[in-house]
Design a protein around this motif. Structure first.
Motif, PDB file in Angstrom:
ATOM      1  N   GLU A 136       1.261  -7.493  -7.589  1.00 62.07           N
ATOM      2  CA  GLU A 136       2.230  -7.008  -6.605  1.00 62.07           C
ATOM      3  C   GLU A 136       3.077  -5.877  -7.182  1.00 62.07           C
ATOM      4  O   GLU A 136       3.332  -4.870  -6.497  1.00 62.07           O
ATOM      5  CB  GLU A 136       3.112  -8.162  -6.148  1.00 62.07           C
ATOM      6  CG  GLU A 136       2.358  -9.198  -5.323  1.00 62.07           C
ATOM      7  CD  GLU A 136       3.047 -10.547  -5.265  1.00 62.07           C
ATOM      8  OE1 GLU A 136       2.706 -11.331  -4.361  1.00 62.07           O
ATOM      9  OE2 GLU A 136       3.906 -10.835  -6.128  1.00 62.07           O
ATOM     10  N   ASP A 163      -3.360  -0.813   3.937  1.00 67.36           N
ATOM     11  CA  ASP A 163      -3.285  -2.279   3.959  1.00 67.36           C
ATOM     12  C   ASP A 163      -3.403  -2.771   2.516  1.00 67.36           C
ATOM     13  O   ASP A 163      -4.439  -2.601   1.874  1.00 67.36           O
ATOM     14  CB  ASP A 163      -4.421  -2.845   4.807  1.00 67.36           C
ATOM     15  CG  ASP A 163      -4.393  -4.366   4.891  1.00 67.36           C
ATOM     16  OD1 ASP A 163      -3.519  -4.989   4.251  1.00 67.36           O
ATOM     17  OD2 ASP A 163      -5.257  -4.930   5.588  1.00 67.36           O
ATOM     18  N   SER A 164      -2.343  -3.394   2.013  1.00 66.73           N
ATOM     19  CA  SER A 164      -2.340  -3.807   0.610  1.00 66.73           C
ATOM     20  C   SER A 164      -3.452  -4.793   0.291  1.00 66.73           C
ATOM     21  O   SER A 164      -3.952  -4.834  -0.840  1.00 66.73           O
ATOM     22  CB  SER A 164      -0.980  -4.418   0.238  1.00 66.73           C
ATOM     23  OG  SER A 164      -0.731  -5.584   1.003  1.00 66.73           O
ATOM     24  N   SER A 165      -3.852  -5.599   1.284  1.00 70.36           N
ATOM     25  CA  SER A 165      -4.917  -6.571   1.035  1.00 70.36           C
ATOM     26  C   SER A 165      -6.267  -5.889   0.849  1.00 70.36           C
ATOM     27  O   SER A 165      -7.212  -6.489   0.328  1.00 70.36           O
ATOM     28  CB  SER A 165      -5.004  -7.573   2.190  1.00 70.36           C
ATOM     29  OG  SER A 165      -5.394  -6.927   3.395  1.00 70.36           O
TER      30      SER A 165
END
Length: 249
Positions: free
Chosen positions: A95, A145-147
């Motif tokens: 993160e 989109d971080s995912s």
């Protein structure tokens, strides 16, 4: 007249402040321009790093698993993200890396560790991929989109194992897996094309190559990891090319 003059001055002050803020945002955008390299990587520095890495045959993969490298640990100073990210001690290194490598309006809540991406926020892949038919460099991927962003280990964990980490203690392997220098946000397609290959078999095809080499070598030096003879030869060639990187990306 005095009141009118004060009103004019107030309006002028507001205009000047707005202009200064606008300039400030412009400077920030320039600093975070996707693909920008604030510190040039010099071939001489890379040569010095390469000279510090020991050469040895690779160790077998027996006993390897990703669990041997505890990763996505809570951020700690020893992982090297610096004081700027000390407030995110509750958040994982993945993160924190995503926040560090983000462009534009991306925020990480230090309490919940939720990532929020604004209208200008996202991640710019630096690796690049090649077109399978033409061999040309594809456009660099922009991700919002971080995912869908991979947390890529520059020295892959399996490669670290073969390069000596198999004989290191778990705490050192933990630091390899969470090290800020060894982590970078990347396009999953680029990451998959690399897999666990070392520098003899994979280098980014685009503009990130020399920075990649710098970070690859620094991780090897920091943790006492080795290079095999084929890897050393490939690294020497790539490092020399960084003296004239006009053909990259």
């Amino acid at each position: 007249m005095a009141r009118s003059a004060r009103q004019v001055l107030a309006v002028c002050a507001a205009v000047v402040l707005t202009a200064l803020v606008a300039v400030g945002y412009l400077v920030i955008e320039e600093w975070t321009e996707p693909g920008s390299e604030p510190d040039a990587v010099h071939a001489g520095e890379l040569t010095e790093l390469l000279a510090r890495v020991q050469v040895a045959d690779e160790l077998p993969m027996a006993g390897y698993s990703r669990e041997e490298f505890p990763h996505w640990e809570p951020n700690r100073p020893e992982y090297g993200f610096g004081d700027e990210f000390a407030q995110y001690a509750r958040c994982t290194t993945r993160e924190v890396m995503l926040l560090r490598d983000a462009v534009g309006s991306v925020r990480l809540d230090p309490k919940t560790c939720d990532l929020s991406v604004g209208s200008t926020g996202g991640w710019q892949d630096e690796y690049g991929t090649l077109d399978r038919q033409t061999g040309a460099l594809n456009p660099y991927k922009w991700m919002t989109d971080s995912s869908g962003v991979d947390a890529e280990h520059i020295v892959p964990l399996a490669e670290a194992w073969r390069s000596g980490a198999a004989e290191l203690d778990e705490d050192t392997r933990r630091r390899i897996a969470n090290d800020a220098t060894n982590l970078v946000a990347s396009d999953p397609s680029a990451n998959r094309s690399k897999g666990d290959q070392d520098a003899a078999n994979y280098l980014p095809p685009g503009k990130f190559r020399c920075t990649y080499l710098d970070r690859y070598l620094r991780v090897k030096v920091t943790f006492g990891l080795t290079v095999d003879p084929a890897e050393q030869t490939a690294l020497r060639t790539a490092v020399a090319a960084c003296g004239d990187p006009t053909g990259l990306g």
